[in-house]
Design a protein around this motif. Structure first.
Motif, PDB file in Angstrom:
ATOM      1  N   CYS A  58      84.795  65.513  72.033  1.00  0.00           N
ATOM      2  CA  CYS A  58      84.548  64.102  72.379  1.00  0.00           C
ATOM      3  C   CYS A  58      83.356  63.534  71.613  1.00  0.00           C
ATOM      4  N   GLY A  59      82.504  64.422  71.082  1.00  0.00           N
ATOM      5  CA  GLY A  59      81.375  63.946  70.287  1.00  0.00           C
ATOM      6  C   GLY A  59      80.107  63.680  71.070  1.00  0.00           C
ATOM      7  N   SER A 171      76.110  55.381  59.739  1.00  0.00           N
ATOM      8  CA  SER A 171      76.440  53.967  59.946  1.00  0.00           C
ATOM      9  C   SER A 171      75.627  53.083  59.010  1.00  0.00           C
ATOM     10  N   THR A 172      76.282  52.030  58.508  1.00  0.00           N
ATOM     11  CA  THR A 172      75.636  51.062  57.622  1.00  0.00           C
ATOM     12  C   THR A 172      76.046  49.660  58.067  1.00  0.00           C
ATOM     13  N   GLY A 173      75.617  48.687  57.320  1.00  0.00           N
ATOM     14  CA  GLY A 173      76.021  47.315  57.601  1.00  0.00           C
ATOM     15  C   GLY A 173      77.469  47.049  57.271  1.00  0.00           C
ATOM     16  N   PHE A 174      78.131  48.017  56.649  1.00  0.00           N
ATOM     17  CA  PHE A 174      79.546  47.856  56.282  1.00  0.00           C
ATOM     18  C   PHE A 174      80.464  48.830  57.021  1.00  0.00           C
ATOM     19  N   TRP A 175      79.880  49.851  57.644  1.00  0.00           N
ATOM     20  CA  TRP A 175      80.655  50.812  58.437  1.00  0.00           C
ATOM     21  C   TRP A 175      79.781  51.230  59.612  1.00  0.00           C
ATOM     22  N   LEU A 176      80.148  50.710  60.778  1.00  0.00           N
ATOM     23  CA  LEU A 176      79.342  50.941  61.976  1.00  0.00           C
ATOM     24  C   LEU A 176      80.160  51.755  62.975  1.00  0.00           C
ATOM     25  N   SER A 177      79.603  52.879  63.417  1.00  0.00           N
ATOM     26  CA  SER A 177      80.295  53.753  64.354  1.00  0.00           C
ATOM     27  C   SER A 177      79.446  53.951  65.603  1.00  0.00           C
ATOM     28  N   LEU A 178      80.083  53.810  66.770  1.00  0.00           N
ATOM     29  CA  LEU A 178      79.381  53.913  68.046  1.00  0.00           C
ATOM     30  C   LEU A 178      80.026  54.965  68.939  1.00  0.00           C
ATOM     31  N   LEU A 179      79.181  55.697  69.664  1.00  0.00           N
ATOM     32  CA  LEU A 179      79.609  56.636  70.692  1.00  0.00           C
ATOM     33  C   LEU A 179      79.232  56.042  72.044  1.00  0.00           C
ATOM     34  N   VAL A 180      80.195  55.982  72.968  1.00  0.00           N
ATOM     35  CA  VAL A 180      79.948  55.427  74.298  1.00  0.00           C
ATOM     36  C   VAL A 180      79.479  56.532  75.239  1.00  0.00           C
ATOM     37  N   GLU A 181      78.394  56.272  75.971  1.00  0.00           N
ATOM     38  CA  GLU A 181      77.828  57.260  76.882  1.00  0.00           C
ATOM     39  C   GLU A 181      77.680  56.690  78.293  1.00  0.00           C
ATOM     40  N   PHE A 182      77.877  57.543  79.298  1.00  0.00           N
ATOM     41  CA  PHE A 182      77.594  57.255  80.705  1.00  0.00           C
ATOM     42  C   PHE A 182      78.374  56.061  81.255  1.00  0.00           C
ATOM     43  N   GLU A 183      79.637  55.957  80.876  1.00  0.00           N
ATOM     44  CA  GLU A 183      80.466  54.893  81.436  1.00  0.00           C
ATOM     45  C   GLU A 183      81.014  55.348  82.783  1.00  0.00           C
ATOM     46  N   ASP A 184      80.543  54.717  83.859  1.00  0.00           N
ATOM     47  CA  ASP A 184      81.032  55.137  85.166  1.00  0.00           C
ATOM     48  C   ASP A 184      82.317  54.389  85.516  1.00  0.00           C
ATOM     49  N   LEU A 208      88.026  56.146  66.422  1.00  0.00           N
ATOM     50  CA  LEU A 208      87.800  57.072  65.322  1.00  0.00           C
ATOM     51  C   LEU A 208      88.222  58.491  65.733  1.00  0.00           C
ATOM     52  N   TRP A 209      87.533  59.036  66.705  1.00  0.00           N
ATOM     53  CA  TRP A 209      87.856  60.345  67.274  1.00  0.00           C
ATOM     54  C   TRP A 209      87.028  60.514  68.546  1.00  0.00           C
ATOM     55  N   GLY A 210      87.532  61.317  69.489  1.00  0.00           N
ATOM     56  CA  GLY A 210      86.781  61.536  70.724  1.00  0.00           C
ATOM     57  C   GLY A 210      86.390  60.224  71.371  1.00  0.00           C
ATOM     58  N   ALA A 211      85.108  60.092  71.697  1.00  0.00           N
ATOM     59  CA  ALA A 211      84.585  58.868  72.301  1.00  0.00           C
ATOM     60  C   ALA A 211      83.912  57.975  71.264  1.00  0.00           C
ATOM     61  N   CYS A 214      84.680  52.738  65.541  1.00  0.00           N
ATOM     62  CA  CYS A 214      84.026  52.222  64.338  1.00  0.00           C
ATOM     63  C   CYS A 214      84.610  50.873  63.945  1.00  0.00           C
ATOM     64  N   ILE A 215      83.875  50.191  63.091  1.00  0.00           N
ATOM     65  CA  ILE A 215      84.353  48.940  62.515  1.00  0.00           C
ATOM     66  C   ILE A 215      83.944  48.908  61.052  1.00  0.00           C
ATOM     67  N   ILE A 216      84.856  48.457  60.215  1.00  0.00           N
ATOM     68  CA  ILE A 216      84.599  48.332  58.780  1.00  0.00           C
ATOM     69  C   ILE A 216      84.594  46.845  58.448  1.00  0.00           C
ATOM     70  N   GLY A 217      83.574  46.388  57.801  1.00  0.00           N
ATOM     71  CA  GLY A 217      83.475  44.964  57.453  1.00  0.00           C
ATOM     72  C   GLY A 217      82.149  44.712  56.802  1.00  0.00           C
ATOM     73  N   GLY A 218      81.750  43.471  56.885  1.00  0.00           N
ATOM     74  CA  GLY A 218      80.379  43.276  56.457  1.00  0.00           C
ATOM     75  C   GLY A 218      80.125  42.203  55.433  1.00  0.00           C
TER      76      GLY A 218
END
Length: 261
Positions: A58-59, A171-184, A208-211, A214-218
């Motif tokens: 899950c990452g 992660s950069t201004g053109f490829w941003l990846s986030l992992l979500v934590e502690f979502e109840d 992307l994978w697991g939790a 990502c978004i590609i743009g910029g």
């Protein structure tokens, strides 16, 4: 007059019933708890009293080694892992043999996948597996190796914690990846959107994978608001400007809210 008054009372009562049904329907729609126990199998891994795996599919990384995830982690079969969108979901698991098993269930959080496991299967930390036993019999229960169990979904609870977003390395201004934590609540994520402060448009992120999403743009410019929609019930939460203008990779940013707060 009496006929008119009687009709008015009947109409008011009918409207009350309609609104009550709509309210109950809305409540049921937003319940992730499943009252039905379903059959599965369970094994354990790691050390006998250990917390389970380091990291996982899950990452969540080192989060699995500390509370509130510590000793509650679970690796699940593909049917429950759901290609990663099952990450973060919480389940109650209990074993069936009354001679050695407690009636209480353990609550586990999906943090990893057991790719070779078939059907509904839970590969638990040694600590979580042992807690299904009656007092003092944890070792004997672990000696059995594989158990028949019952399981059901249950809301995730992280008292005192709010949803956090970890900006993944690279992660950069053109490829941003986030992992979500502690979502109840539901615990799982069905979709994510991000919005720049200078824009009124929500941009859809890709799983992307697991939790991780990502978004590609910029170029993408913070601060960013993030909107989550859960997989199980479709509940939505928006964290406004949760990621600051001067965000950086490998940093974690905590929101001011959660689904149960």
């Amino acid at each position: 007059m009496q006929v008119r008054r009687g009709f008015s009372q009947v109409l008011s009562f009918c409207l009350f019933l309609v609104f009550e049904c709509l309210f109950v329907s809305a409540q049921v729609k937003h319940l992730v708890s499943d009252p039905h126990w379903r059959p599965a199998t369970a094994t354990w891994y790691g050390s006998a009293e250990g917390d389970g795996s380091d990291g996982g599919a899950c990452g969540y990384g080192s989060l699995v080694d500390v509370k509130p995830l510590r000793a509650r982690v679970g690796s699940v079969s593909p049917v429950l892992f759901k290609n990663g969108v099952g990450c973060g979901a919480c389940y109650k698991v209990r074993c069936l043999d009354r001679s050695i098993c407690s009636r209480r269930a353990v609550t586990i959080i999906v943090t990893d996948e057991c790719p070779g496991c078939s059907g509904a299967h839970f590969d638990l930390s040694g600590a979580a597996f042992g807690r299904m036993a009656i007092s003092g019999e944890g070792g004997q229960l672990r000696n059995r190796g594989k158990l028949s169990v019952l399981y059901r979904r249950t809301p995730c609870k992280y008292p005192g914690r709010n949803i956090a977003f970890h900006v993944n390395e690279g992660s950069t201004g053109f490829w941003l990846s986030l992992l979500v934590e502690f979502e109840d609540g539901d615990g799982d994520v069905g979709s994510m959107h991000i919005r720049e402060a200078s824009s009124g448009q929500w941009l859809q992120m890709k799983h992307l994978w697991g939790a991780n999403w990502c978004i590609i743009g910029g170029p993408l410019k913070g601060p960013f608001s993030v909107k989550l929609t859960t997989l199980s019930t479709g509940r939505t939460l928006s964290a406004r400007d949760v990621i600051p203008r001067n965000w950086s990779p490998k940093a974690t940013y905590t929101s001011r809210l959660n689904f149960f707060s």
